[in-house]
Design an enzyme around this catalytic site. Structure first.
Site, PDB file in Angstrom:
ATOM      1  N   HIS A  56       3.854  -9.358  -0.190  1.00  0.00           N
ATOM      2  CA  HIS A  56       5.145  -9.584   0.446  1.00  0.00           C
ATOM      3  C   HIS A  56       5.701 -10.981   0.138  1.00  0.00           C
ATOM      4  O   HIS A  56       6.875 -11.139  -0.178  1.00  0.00           O
ATOM      5  CB  HIS A  56       4.997  -9.386   1.958  1.00  0.00           C
ATOM      6  N   ASP A  62       0.787  -1.245   0.000  1.00  0.00           N
ATOM      7  CA  ASP A  62       0.000   0.000   0.000  1.00  0.00           C
ATOM      8  C   ASP A  62       0.818   1.295   0.000  1.00  0.00           C
ATOM      9  O   ASP A  62       0.242   2.371   0.113  1.00  0.00           O
ATOM     10  CB  ASP A  62      -0.993   0.050   1.176  1.00  0.00           C
ATOM     11  N   LYS A 104       3.507   1.053  -4.854  1.00  0.00           N
ATOM     12  CA  LYS A 104       4.393   0.457  -5.859  1.00  0.00           C
ATOM     13  C   LYS A 104       3.712   0.317  -7.218  1.00  0.00           C
ATOM     14  O   LYS A 104       4.280   0.666  -8.256  1.00  0.00           O
ATOM     15  CB  LYS A 104       4.863  -0.934  -5.392  1.00  0.00           C
ATOM     16  N   THR A 105       2.493  -0.201  -7.194  1.00  0.00           N
ATOM     17  CA  THR A 105       1.805  -0.442  -8.464  1.00  0.00           C
ATOM     18  C   THR A 105       1.369   0.869  -9.110  1.00  0.00           C
ATOM     19  O   THR A 105       1.492   1.049 -10.327  1.00  0.00           O
ATOM     20  CB  THR A 105       0.601  -1.384  -8.232  1.00  0.00           C
TER      21      THR A 105
END
Ligand code: GDP
Ligand code: MG
Length: 388
Positions: free
Chosen positions: A84, A21, A24-25
């Protein structure tokens, strides 16, 4: 006929890492948007990155998205992973062969547990260069952001990354995606930092050719094709190669990358090789295509192994002699018998020396990294120190 791939820029493999959250995306999507507007890439929206299909690689199901783009000076393959556990798996098995990483840290939240774990992981698998994206700078308070920056630099220094000299760029993936000029510029500044701070890795193009097979396909009328990343050396059409695992020697009759034919492929390239006269079912993931006589398969080796702690998703109980997990060496997935020497035990969190007897021969060499898995999860990471 398809247009040939022309190597105009050096190719590097990078990726985003960091706590869930922290953006990154969103940042990955923003990078492709900013570059597509410069005309050097295709915009890949958030949903296409985050809902990338699961790829079954190395015999385990892993989640990762690959996007491709170019800056003025380089061609990049960029990986983004959803969770993760995916980072742990991809990084220790070497599926994500990162030449450098973008550590994404939310300026609002600061360092979180997975931020620290990914830095540790990067160090362990030999990612030598990290650039920091202090994301959500649009929402962060300036003074707080200064503190977060200090904290990140300290964390990097603690892991040998020279925190004082690491570029830390304040960005907003979200606002850059929305097209806000200030934040578009921030993403450009981040890319400039990656271009200049992450050096071109040494590619062993002069070493004997080696490609671990990731996948095998049949092209009707043409034959069997193997795909994967060239680990070292160079290969061109007409070269003789050994297919280790299939115990056969053949000739490469075609070389392609991203669907385009190429004259020669070299270390670091993602390629497809067409192999003459090799039946589809003779080759499998885990086999290795290599210059004739350049590698010798073996099944016994000594290694230094880090046993993951329970907190890292590893075991809760120690490992002893007689333990029989799966070993992931390059793309191969092989069972092996562990010998710690007598009654020695390896507790989660320990680094130990062990001897391993694999269930079959695979190409081995000192320095080769591998992962140890059991019941679908990674429980260890190691490096071969001696073969035989
Ligand atoms: P990931 O888990 O690290 O891939 O994070 P995501 O990209 O999925 O983002 C997590 C959440 O943070 C989403 O709700 C995003 O909209 C939000 N977010 C991402 N980047 C930014 C940013 O630059 N600014 C703000 N304000 N929110 C962001
Ligand atoms: Mg994500």
């Amino acid at each position: 006929p398809k247009t040939a791939y022309v190597r105009t820029k050096p190719h590097l493999n990078i990726g985003t890492m960091g706590h869930v959250d922290h953006g990154k995306t969103t940042l990955t999507a923003a990078i492709t948007k900013v570059l597509s507007e410069r005309g050097s890439g295709t915009f890949v929206p958030f949903d296409r990155i985050d809902r990338a299909p699961e790829e079954a690689q190395r015999g385990i199901t892993i989640n990762l998205a690959h996007v491709e783009y170019e800056t003025e000076t380089r061609h990049y393959a960029h990986v983004d992973m959803p969770g993760h556990a995916d980072y742990v798996k991809n990084m220790v098995t070497g599926a994500a062969q990162l030449d450098g990483a973008i550590l994404v840290v939310s300026a609002v939240d600061g360092i979180m547990p997975q931020t620290a774990e990914h830095v540790l992981l990067a160090r362990q698998v030999g990612v030598d260069h990290i650039v920091v994206a202090l994301n959500k700078a649009d929402a962060g308070d300036e003074e707080l952001t200064d503190l977060v920056e200090l904290e990140v630099r300290e964390l990097l220094s603690a892991h040998g990354y020279g925190g004082d000299s690491v570029p830390v760029v304040r960005v907003s993936g979200l606002k850059a995606l929305a097209g806000e000029a200030r934040w578009t510029a921030s993403v450009e500044a981040l890319l400039d930092a990656v271009d200049t701070y992450v050096p071109m890795p040494e590619r062993y193009v002069d070493a004997p050719f080696l490609l671990p097979v990731e996948n095998v396909l049949t092209i009707t009328g043409r034959g069997t094709v193997v795909t994967g990343a060239v680990e070292r050396g160079t290969v061109r059409v007409g070269d003789r190669v050994d297919v280790l695992g299939a115990d056969t020697e053949t000739v490469v009759t075609g070389v392609e990358t991203f669907g385009r034919p190429m004259e020669s492929a070299q270390a670091g390239d993602n390629v497809a090789l067409l192999l003459r006269g090799v039946p589809r079912d003779a080759v499998r993931r885990g086999h290795v295509v290599a210059a004739p006589g350049s590698v010798t398969p073996a099944r016994r080796f000594t290694a230094r192994v880090y046993v993951l702690s329970a907190r890292e998703g590893g075991r809760t109980t120690p490992v002893t002699t007689g333990y029989r997990p799966q070993f992931y060496l390059r793309t191969a997935d092989v069972v092996g018998d562990v010998d710690l020497g007598g009654t020695a035990v390896a507790r989660p969190g320990d680094t130990v020396t062990m001897t391993v007897e694999l269930g079959r021969d695979v190409p081995l060499e000192a320095g080769l990294g591998f992962a140890i898995r059991e019941g679908g999860r990674t429980v260890g990471a190691g490096t071969v120190t001696e073969v035989g």
